[in-house]
Enzyme design. Structure first.
Site, PDB file in Angstrom:
ATOM      1  CD  GLN A   1      -1.293   1.893 -13.289  1.00 27.38           C
ATOM      2  OE1 GLN A   1      -2.387   2.422 -13.109  1.00 27.38           O
ATOM      3  NE2 GLN A   1      -0.745   1.813 -14.473  1.00 27.38           N
TER       4      GLN A   1
ATOM      5  CD  GLU B   1      -7.786  -1.533 -11.049  1.00 25.30           C
ATOM      6  OE1 GLU B   1      -8.488  -2.135 -11.864  1.00 25.30           O
ATOM      7  OE2 GLU B   1      -6.612  -1.215 -11.262  1.00 25.30           O
TER       8      GLU B   1
ATOM      9  CB  SER C   1       2.233   7.179  -6.910  1.00 22.55           C
ATOM     10  OG  SER C   1       0.846   7.015  -7.080  1.00 22.55           O
TER      11      SER C   1
ATOM     12  N   GLY D   1      -5.509   7.521  -6.048  1.00 21.56           N
ATOM     13  CA  GLY D   1      -6.343   7.321  -4.864  1.00 21.56           C
ATOM     14  C   GLY D   1      -5.850   6.194  -3.975  1.00 21.56           C
ATOM     15  CB  THR D   2      -4.879   2.664  -4.694  1.00 25.91           C
ATOM     16  OG1 THR D   2      -6.104   2.483  -5.388  1.00 25.91           O
ATOM     17  CG2 THR D   2      -4.586   1.432  -3.864  1.00 25.91           C
TER      18      THR D   2
ATOM     19  CB  THR E   1      -1.875  10.571 -14.134  1.00 26.33           C
ATOM     20  OG1 THR E   1      -1.641  10.692 -12.731  1.00 26.33           O
ATOM     21  CG2 THR E   1      -0.572  10.250 -14.829  1.00 26.33           C
TER      22      THR E   1
ATOM     23  CG  ASN F   1       6.329   8.825 -13.062  1.00 28.18           C
ATOM     24  OD1 ASN F   1       7.145   8.046 -12.579  1.00 28.18           O
ATOM     25  ND2 ASN F   1       5.028   8.625 -12.994  1.00 28.18           N
TER      26      ASN F   1
ATOM     27  CG  ASN G   1       8.258   1.388 -13.106  1.00 25.95           C
ATOM     28  OD1 ASN G   1       8.243   2.510 -12.612  1.00 25.95           O
ATOM     29  ND2 ASN G   1       7.167   0.789 -13.516  1.00 25.95           N
TER      30      ASN G   1
ATOM     31  CD  GLU H   1      25.140   1.938   9.585  1.00 24.77           C
ATOM     32  OE1 GLU H   1      25.963   2.657   8.995  1.00 24.77           O
ATOM     33  OE2 GLU H   1      25.267   0.711   9.691  1.00 24.77           O
TER      34      GLU H   1
END
Length: 448
Positions: A11, A71, A140, A144-145, A179, A206, A228, A254
């Site tokens: 995400q 997902e 991040s 988990g992903t 989170t 964040n 973002n 470099e």
């Protein structure tokens, strides 16, 4: 051409990616469907876009990137968003089952099913390049992903494209805002992989960026879009010299050469200046010296750590817009005289500067004001070890009780991997301590 492939995982990686491609399109005069804005390129160098975009036979520009998630939720947002026609459908890859904040699911069980498809798409993109320079990886390490699948992909990229640079933009857990309960586990396991499989990792968090939005842009409750877009400005500044003309251009390799004194010491702090809101911009004009000073302010850092508590080993300053080399030299000379900005004694010069004539672009109706000149700083400071110490403490509290460990072991992970990763983190903290110590003699051979 020296092309760069971007890989956006999970995400956070995908949402930062959205903001980046939105900005690149504005910078290169590309419409949301990939067509060219007429007359835009007459005043710019024509092939600047080809580092990041390929061109189809119909003249459409297609980003050199892959979006990857376990997902479909976040990928569906891209498919239905404003830029849905920009990407090739094969570049948006998703599975059916998410990683449930579990590194082991992202790395072993669910991740294994999708990794071959992802590598196949990456291979096709690589074949479409004439001289691939390297990869930018966005993820991040709290979820988990991003942590599990991110690590798996990095390991495979090292196998398949060993010599190519890998530059990571990695969102680390914030000190206060969490989170997921298991963030410390995921972060330690993923950093273990980042240490070996990235050449440079820019650490973002964040909470630090949230505070910059509140303080400098007067946004009371910043959203992920606000955060973002600010991250995208940093990434755009870092990559501007790959895409546009300038007096001193900086290539991806470099960065490595100038910022990484020892292979493991490659976690960077970043900052951006000036960050000013639209209402402030009408009343202020910032000189090169002022923006250089602002970039060194602790409040400007995009990760929660105080550079005054550490020492700088190296520092890259990328200026954009109306900036003269003599002003840069003057600003850097002034910084060197400041007592608050300390360099390690074995690296007395420590500055690499780049100047790019392309002024910063801002998103229309966004929060940031358009300015004539800006600077982005990427620095290697021993203060970054604060980020690791914080995560390690939280890891130890949970792991001493073996809390939540069964979820990881149940997905096919060995418990020994926790210990191995935690030992690697302890070694990393020690490495930073040694590098910052007073004399060069104390630096052991453990880095090599």
């Amino acid at each position: 051409m020296r092309e760069v492939l971007s890989i956006h995982i999970g995400q956070a990686g995908i949402q930062v990616g959205n903001a980046c491609w939105e900005l690149y399109c504005l910078e290169h005069g590309i419409n949301p469907d990939g067509s060219i804005i007429q007359d835009f390129n007459k005043k710019k160098n024509d092939d600047a876009f080809s580092t990041f975009f390929s061109e189809t036979s119909t003249g459409k520009r297609v980003p050199r990137c892959v979006f990857l998630d376990l997902e479909s939720g976040v990928i569906d947002e891209v498919k239905n968003g404003r830029y849905k026609n920009l990407y090739h459908p094969e570049q948006l890859i998703c599975g059916n089952e998410d990683a449930a904040n579990n590194y082991a699911r992202g790395h072993y069980t669910i991740g294994k099913e999708i990794i071959e498809i992802a590598l196949d798409r990456i291979r096709k993109l690589v074949e479409n390049c004439s001289g691939l320079q390297g990869f930018l990886i966005f993820n991040s390490v709290g979820g988990g992903t991003g942590s599990g699948l991110g690590s798996l992909l990095l390991e495979r990229l090292s196998l398949d494209y060993g010599k190519k640079s890998k530059l990571g933009f990695t969102v680390y857990p914030s000190p206060q805002v969490s989170t997921a309960v298991v963030e410390p586990y995921n972060s330690v396991l993923a950093t273990h992989s980042l240490l070996e499989h990235t050449d440079v990792a820019v650490v973002l968090d964040n909470e630090a960026i949230y505070e910059i939005c509140q303080r400098s842009l007067n946004i009371e409750r910043p959203t992920y879009t606000n955060l973002n877009r600010l991250i995208a400005q940093v990434i755009s500044s870092i990559t501007a010299s790959l895409r546009f003309d300038g007096a001193l251009n900086v290539d991806i390799t470099e960065f490595q050469t100038n910022l990484v004194p020892y292979p493991r010491i490659h976690f960077m702090l970043s900052s951006l200046a000036p960050v000013i809101s639209l209402e402030m911009a009408n009343h202020e004009q910032y000189s090169t010296a002022e923006i250089t000073n602002a970039a060194f302010e602790p409040n400007s850092m995009m990760a929660k750590c105080d550079p005054r508590r550490g020492k700088y080993m190296a520092c890259c300053l990328m200026f954009r817009g109306d900036v003269a080399p003599k002003d840069v030299n003057g600003s850097v000379a002034a910084i060197k005289t400041k007592k608050t900005i300390q360099f390690v004694d074995w690296c007395p010069t420590g500055f690499k500067c780049g100047i790019n004539y392309q002024p910063p672009t801002v998103v229309p109706d966004g929060d940031l004001a358009k300015v004539d000149r800006a600077v982005c700083m990427i620095s290697n400071s021993t203060a970054i070890s604060e980020v690791f110490s914080r995560i390690n403490k939280k890891f130890d509290l949970m792991y001493s009780k073996r809390a939540f460990v069964h979820w990881y072991v149940g997905e096919g992970m060995e418990e020994g991997e926790f210990n191995e990763a935690r030992e690697d983190m302890a070694a990393l903290e020690k490495d930073y301590e040694e590098v910052g110590s007073e004399s060069q003699d104390l630096i052991s051979n453990s880095f090599f």
